[in-house]
Design a protein around this motif. Structure first.
Motif, PDB file in Angstrom:
ATOM      1  N   TRP A  68       3.809   9.133   3.769  1.00  0.00           N
ATOM      2  CA  TRP A  68       2.376   8.865   4.343  1.00  0.00           C
ATOM      3  C   TRP A  68       2.266   9.419   5.684  1.00  0.00           C
ATOM      4  O   TRP A  68       2.818   8.935   6.530  1.00  0.00           O
ATOM      5  N   THR A  74       0.831  -1.336  -0.064  1.00  0.00           N
ATOM      6  CA  THR A  74       0.062  -0.161  -0.037  1.00  0.00           C
ATOM      7  C   THR A  74       0.847   1.218  -0.179  1.00  0.00           C
ATOM      8  O   THR A  74       0.605   2.105  -0.856  1.00  0.00           O
ATOM      9  N   MET A  75       1.976   1.100   0.808  1.00  0.00           N
ATOM     10  CA  MET A  75       2.920   2.526   0.976  1.00  0.00           C
ATOM     11  C   MET A  75       3.589   2.613  -0.421  1.00  0.00           C
ATOM     12  O   MET A  75       3.685   3.682  -0.609  1.00  0.00           O
ATOM     13  N   GLN A  76       3.756   1.614  -1.140  1.00  0.00           N
ATOM     14  CA  GLN A  76       4.413   1.726  -2.488  1.00  0.00           C
ATOM     15  C   GLN A  76       3.535   2.419  -3.538  1.00  0.00           C
ATOM     16  O   GLN A  76       3.998   2.468  -4.884  1.00  0.00           O
ATOM     17  N   ILE A 136      10.849   0.709   7.259  1.00  0.00           N
ATOM     18  CA  ILE A 136      10.273   2.049   6.717  1.00  0.00           C
ATOM     19  C   ILE A 136      10.924   3.078   7.677  1.00  0.00           C
ATOM     20  O   ILE A 136      11.757   2.809   8.710  1.00  0.00           O
ATOM     21  N   LEU A 185      -2.592   6.608   6.272  1.00  0.00           N
ATOM     22  CA  LEU A 185      -2.735   5.235   6.380  1.00  0.00           C
ATOM     23  C   LEU A 185      -3.691   4.511   7.008  1.00  0.00           C
ATOM     24  O   LEU A 185      -4.380   3.821   6.425  1.00  0.00           O
ATOM     25  N   TYR A 245       5.456   8.672   6.992  1.00  0.00           N
ATOM     26  CA  TYR A 245       6.413   7.343   6.691  1.00  0.00           C
ATOM     27  C   TYR A 245       6.595   7.109   5.429  1.00  0.00           C
ATOM     28  O   TYR A 245       5.634   7.298   4.498  1.00  0.00           O
ATOM     29  N   GLU A 246       7.683   6.470   5.053  1.00  0.00           N
ATOM     30  CA  GLU A 246       8.015   6.055   3.728  1.00  0.00           C
ATOM     31  C   GLU A 246       8.910   4.687   3.897  1.00  0.00           C
ATOM     32  O   GLU A 246       9.464   4.555   4.780  1.00  0.00           O
TER      33      GLU A 246
END
Length: 288
Positions: A237, A229-231, A268, A242, A285-286
């Motif tokens: 984010w 999801t983060m990608q 992360i 999130l 966050y990444e």
């Protein structure tokens, strides 16, 4: 008796909204699979909103319990692993009525659940594992050994479920019978915790050490849903975004534990951003 049972469910079989009716008979006295009744009837109806109600009947000396449940609620039970008895009902129950191939398709879904369903269930199990493990370890360090035992035992159960899910199988009520075949290392940790010869404090300590290694081996399958999801974008984010992402709704309660764990392990990283407040920075966050 069969005629009396038929009179209970026949009115539902006549309804166009009824998708399937299953009967489960008790295999032993006070069988938990049948709610300690002599037989269980499960009527699955087509409804958009989750719905579930239960009715009790007496026929002669037999107690019969009828579950009226919507297909959306059954989906939730299966997907969120909220009612593991439902897996047994569908797999082992006798089909009394079926519209088209609804129950056949449902059984096929249980035996070959999709990658998306597996990924979500792995994430849920990992989130619950982390929460219980962290609580248990904290209580152990405070020397609250009885409460630490409870939390670590719950954590070990979620670790066991995660291992079963990794094998592409739904966890059953007889979970440890499954785990003994699939993952002997986790099974032996459970044996050590509940029946080891050491003191309670020593047993908890040994299991915590063993679980730390095993948790690390489950990070990727257990967090794949969040990481994928983060990608979806390059921009970091905020945690609130999130939480609101459609893919992560089921993880809301334990999302903070997962994110914190992944930051500590270097999967992360946190990114500080300035805000209007003097000296106040917002954290996003990444992927590391």
């Amino acid at each position: 008796m069969e005629y009396a049972t038929r009179t209970i469910y026949s009115e539902y079989a006549a309804l166009k909204t009824t998708l399937g009716i299953i009967e489960v008979k008790k295999k032993r006295p006070r069988d938990p699979l049948t709610d300690q009744s002599d037989r269980l009837l499960i009527v699955i109806e087509a409804k958009e909103e989750p719905f579930w109600t239960v009715k009790h009947y007496q026929v002669g000396q037999e107690k019969i319990i009828l579950h009226l449940v919507s297909d959306s609620m059954m989906d939730r039970w299966i997907l969120m692993n909220e009612n593991r008895r439902a897996i047994h009902w569908i797999e082992d129950g006798m089909v009394l009525f079926e519209r088209n191939t609804f129950l056949l398709d449902l059984r096929q879904r249980l035996r070959n659940f999709s990658n998306d369903e597996q990924r979500l269930q792995l994430s849920l199990a990992f989130a619950k594992l982390l929460r219980r493990f962290e609580d248990g370890r904290s209580l152990f360090l405070q020397e609250e050994h009885q409460d630490a035992f409870t939390q670590i035992h719950h954590a070990l159960t979620h670790l066991a479920r995660l291992s079963v899910l990794e094998a592409g199988i739904h966890p059953e009520i007889v979970l440890w019978k499954q785990v003994r075949t699939l993952d002997l290392e986790i099974y032996k940790l459970h044996e050590e915790l509940v029946s080891g010869q050491e003191s309670l404090e020593q047993r908890i300590h040994l299991v915590i050490i063993g679980m730390e290694h095993l948790i690390q081996s489950k990070v990727l399958p257990g967090t794949l849903l969040l990481l994928q999801t983060m990608q979806q974008r390059d921009e970091p984010w905020p945690f609130s975004e999130l939480m609101e992402h459609p893919n992560l709704q089921a993880l809301k309660v334990d999302l903070g534990s997962i994110v914190g764990f992944l930051v500590r392990k270097g999967y992360i990283r946190s990114v500080a951003r300035p805000t209007k407040g003097v000296g106040v920075e917002a954290i996003a966050y990444e992927i590391a």
